[in-house]
Design an enzyme around this catalytic site. Structure first.
Site, PDB file in Angstrom:
ATOM      1  N   ASN A 110       0.835  -1.203   0.000  1.00 27.41           N
ATOM      2  CA  ASN A 110       0.000   0.000   0.000  1.00 27.41           C
ATOM      3  C   ASN A 110       0.864   1.244   0.000  1.00 27.41           C
ATOM      4  O   ASN A 110       1.950   1.278   0.579  1.00 27.41           O
ATOM      5  CB  ASN A 110      -0.975  -0.003   1.193  1.00 27.41           C
ATOM      6  CG  ASN A 110      -0.421   0.691   2.420  1.00 27.41           C
ATOM      7  OD1 ASN A 110      -0.499   1.924   2.545  1.00 27.41           O
ATOM      8  ND2 ASN A 110       0.184  -0.074   3.329  1.00 27.41           N
ATOM      9  N   PHE A 114      -1.701   8.190   4.210  1.00 29.46           N
ATOM     10  CA  PHE A 114      -2.486   8.821   5.289  1.00 29.46           C
ATOM     11  C   PHE A 114      -3.719   9.546   4.745  1.00 29.46           C
ATOM     12  O   PHE A 114      -4.006  10.690   5.116  1.00 29.46           O
ATOM     13  CB  PHE A 114      -1.644   9.822   6.097  1.00 29.46           C
ATOM     14  CG  PHE A 114      -0.570   9.225   6.969  1.00 29.46           C
ATOM     15  CD1 PHE A 114      -0.505   7.866   7.223  1.00 29.46           C
ATOM     16  CD2 PHE A 114       0.388  10.050   7.568  1.00 29.46           C
ATOM     17  CE1 PHE A 114       0.501   7.319   8.043  1.00 29.46           C
ATOM     18  CE2 PHE A 114       1.387   9.517   8.385  1.00 29.46           C
ATOM     19  CZ  PHE A 114       1.447   8.148   8.621  1.00 29.46           C
ATOM     20  N   SER A 174       5.492   5.054   8.779  1.00 30.38           N
ATOM     21  CA  SER A 174       4.884   4.820   7.468  1.00 30.38           C
ATOM     22  C   SER A 174       5.891   5.184   6.382  1.00 30.38           C
ATOM     23  O   SER A 174       6.508   6.246   6.448  1.00 30.38           O
ATOM     24  CB  SER A 174       3.634   5.673   7.289  1.00 30.38           C
ATOM     25  OG  SER A 174       3.270   5.656   5.923  1.00 30.38           O
ATOM     26  N   ASN A 176       5.069   5.953   3.428  1.00 32.01           N
ATOM     27  CA  ASN A 176       4.366   6.659   2.356  1.00 32.01           C
ATOM     28  C   ASN A 176       4.238   8.164   2.553  1.00 32.01           C
ATOM     29  O   ASN A 176       3.566   8.834   1.786  1.00 32.01           O
ATOM     30  CB  ASN A 176       2.982   6.038   2.173  1.00 32.01           C
ATOM     31  CG  ASN A 176       3.086   4.573   1.815  1.00 32.01           C
ATOM     32  OD1 ASN A 176       3.892   4.207   0.960  1.00 32.01           O
ATOM     33  ND2 ASN A 176       2.333   3.730   2.492  1.00 32.01           N
ATOM     34  N   THR A 177       4.837   8.687   3.611  1.00 27.04           N
ATOM     35  CA  THR A 177       4.903  10.138   3.796  1.00 27.04           C
ATOM     36  C   THR A 177       6.385  10.491   3.772  1.00 27.04           C
ATOM     37  O   THR A 177       7.119  10.107   4.686  1.00 27.04           O
ATOM     38  CB  THR A 177       4.257  10.551   5.146  1.00 27.04           C
ATOM     39  OG1 THR A 177       2.872  10.198   5.097  1.00 27.04           O
ATOM     40  CG2 THR A 177       4.386  12.036   5.402  1.00 27.04           C
ATOM     41  N   LYS A 216       5.251   3.562  17.182  1.00 26.44           N
ATOM     42  CA  LYS A 216       5.234   2.483  16.180  1.00 26.44           C
ATOM     43  C   LYS A 216       6.422   2.614  15.242  1.00 26.44           C
ATOM     44  O   LYS A 216       6.614   3.671  14.631  1.00 26.44           O
ATOM     45  CB  LYS A 216       3.923   2.529  15.390  1.00 26.44           C
ATOM     46  CG  LYS A 216       3.791   1.392  14.386  1.00 26.44           C
ATOM     47  CD  LYS A 216       2.360   1.238  13.935  1.00 26.44           C
ATOM     48  CE  LYS A 216       2.214   0.149  12.893  1.00 26.44           C
ATOM     49  NZ  LYS A 216       0.819  -0.008  12.469  1.00 26.44           N
ATOM     50  N   ASN A 245       5.600  -1.654  11.511  1.00 27.01           N
ATOM     51  CA  ASN A 245       4.862  -1.185  10.345  1.00 27.01           C
ATOM     52  C   ASN A 245       5.250  -2.046   9.124  1.00 27.01           C
ATOM     53  O   ASN A 245       5.881  -3.090   9.268  1.00 27.01           O
ATOM     54  CB  ASN A 245       5.181   0.302  10.114  1.00 27.01           C
ATOM     55  CG  ASN A 245       3.991   1.071   9.585  1.00 27.01           C
ATOM     56  OD1 ASN A 245       3.369   0.622   8.619  1.00 27.01           O
ATOM     57  ND2 ASN A 245       3.669   2.195  10.181  1.00 27.01           N
TER      58      ASN A 245
END
Ligand SMILES: Cc1cc2nc3c(=O)[nH]c(=O)nc-3n(C[C@H](O)[C@H](O)[C@H](O)COP(=O)(O)O)c2cc1C
Length: 338
Positions: A110, A114, A174, A176-177, A216, A245
């Site tokens: 994925n 966010f 994450s 993805n940021t 996390k 994660n």
């Protein structure tokens, strides 16, 4: 029953299937069918971080980013449900497609980024929910906030969710940021955690209610990096660590369809990498509660997570592949461990 639902859902693209499944769950919940879907719930209470968890199996962050489905998910027998990641302001996330299934590997990639309706929406939904179990709220930063100002976003979220969370997760892992994972290291980490701890203590004092802070982390760290993070967690009196994660590694899925999509890889391929991080955390932080997440898809793998050092576990990808029956299977397996 879930295998039939799954064969229909898996004909849809992954994000559409996600939405349809959650709407179906909401409907089932409203019709009073959640208990039948969940099967027998497992009563295996455990005290951790000053909270009482009805059993050791939770839902991981990211499935219900806005707490829109808390009642329905909470009725499935989870010992706790983590909602979010939420950011101060709403944001739409990355362009679609951004969610991919790799069924041969029991995996998902994925790069949602966010996508969420903002912290005010999430708080309103948590307040409206009738779920009485443990709710974790996972907080992050908006894409447009520079990493140097990230602390402002985390503090803004902390202020707003404190009164409504049983525990709060600081998500710095994450992939993805852009730049977010840099917050896991060195002065960035210390600065962020000390600011959050200080504000948390003040909010705890004002409200007369202590809300534990969890952090996390990613699986893409070597043992030395896990050691540095561990030192920083204890120096800042953090209550728990969530490991892990998704991974940016593609080693385990090379050659499969979608393997080269950008984003975080979850599910079976992340099971061992996150167990390694958990073992290292446990070695360095013998007393700290660890929530183990990554690749659990059976009672046996839940037990292995516990053997690696996790006190509680969370499910995401396994739940997508195996359905609600996995919750009870894992909770039962863990209740049998002495
Ligand atoms: C589609 C998707 C979205 C996710 N979104 C978030 C998120 O918003 N915040 C977060 O902390 N973790 C998020 N995660 C990571 C999961 O919570 C979990 O840590 C990871 O997937 C490993 O567990 P699993 O192998 O059981 O899926 C997401 C995972 C997936 C598959």
């Amino acid at each position: 029953m879930y295998s039939l639902a799954r064969s229909l859902l898996f004909r849809l693209d992954a994000e559409t299937a996600h939405g349809v499944a959650l709407k179906g769950l909401d409907l089932a919940g409203r019709m009073g069918l959640a208990a039948r879907i969940a099967g027998e719930t497992v009563d295996d209470p455990v005290e951790l971080m000053g909270l009482r968890f009805p059993n050791r199996v939770g839902l991981a962050a990211g499935l219900d980013k806005n707490a829109d489905h808390l009642d329905a998910l909470g009725a499935l027998g989870f010992g706790f449900v983590e909602v979010g990641t939420v950011t101060p302001r709403p944001q739409s996330g990355n362009p679609t497609p951004r969610l991919f299934r790799l069924p041969e590997a029991g995996a998902i990639i994925n790069r949602m980024g966010f996508n969420n309706a903002g912290v005010d929406h999430l708080v309103a939904r948590v307040r409206a929910s009738r779920f009485e179990g443990v709710v974790g709220i996972n907080i992050g930063k908006n894409l447009t906030t520079p990493v140097e100002r990230a602390v402002d976003d985390y503090l803004a979220c902390l202020e707003k969710v404190h009164a409504h969370a049983h525990y709060i997760t600081v998500n710095i892992s994450s992939p993805n940021t852009p730049g977010l994972r840099n917050l896991q290291f060195g002065e960035h980490l210390d600065g962020l955690l000390s600011a959050l701890r200080e504000r948390g203590v003040r909010l705890d004092g004002d409200s007369g209610r202590r809300v534990p802070l969890a952090v996390k982390i990613a699986p893409d760290m070597d043992d030395e990096e896990v050691g540095l993070v561990s030192q920083c967690l204890s120096a800042n009196d953090i209550d728990a660590v969530i490991a892990t994660n998704t991974t940016v590694s593609r080693e385990a899925v090379a050659g499969l369809e979608h393997a080269d999509e950008q984003g975080g890889l979850s599910g079976r391929p992340v099971f061992e990498p996150s167990n390694r991080v958990i073992r290292e955390l446990r070695r360095r932080l013998p007393e700290m509660p660890i929530i183990g997440v990554g690749g659990i898809d059976s009672g046996e793998t839940a037990r292995a997570k516990r053997e690696a050092g996790a006190d509680l576990v969370q499910l995401y990808s396994g739940f997508i592949y195996r359905g609600p029956g996995l919750v009870g299977e894992c909770a039962r397996a863990l209740s049998e461990v002495t």
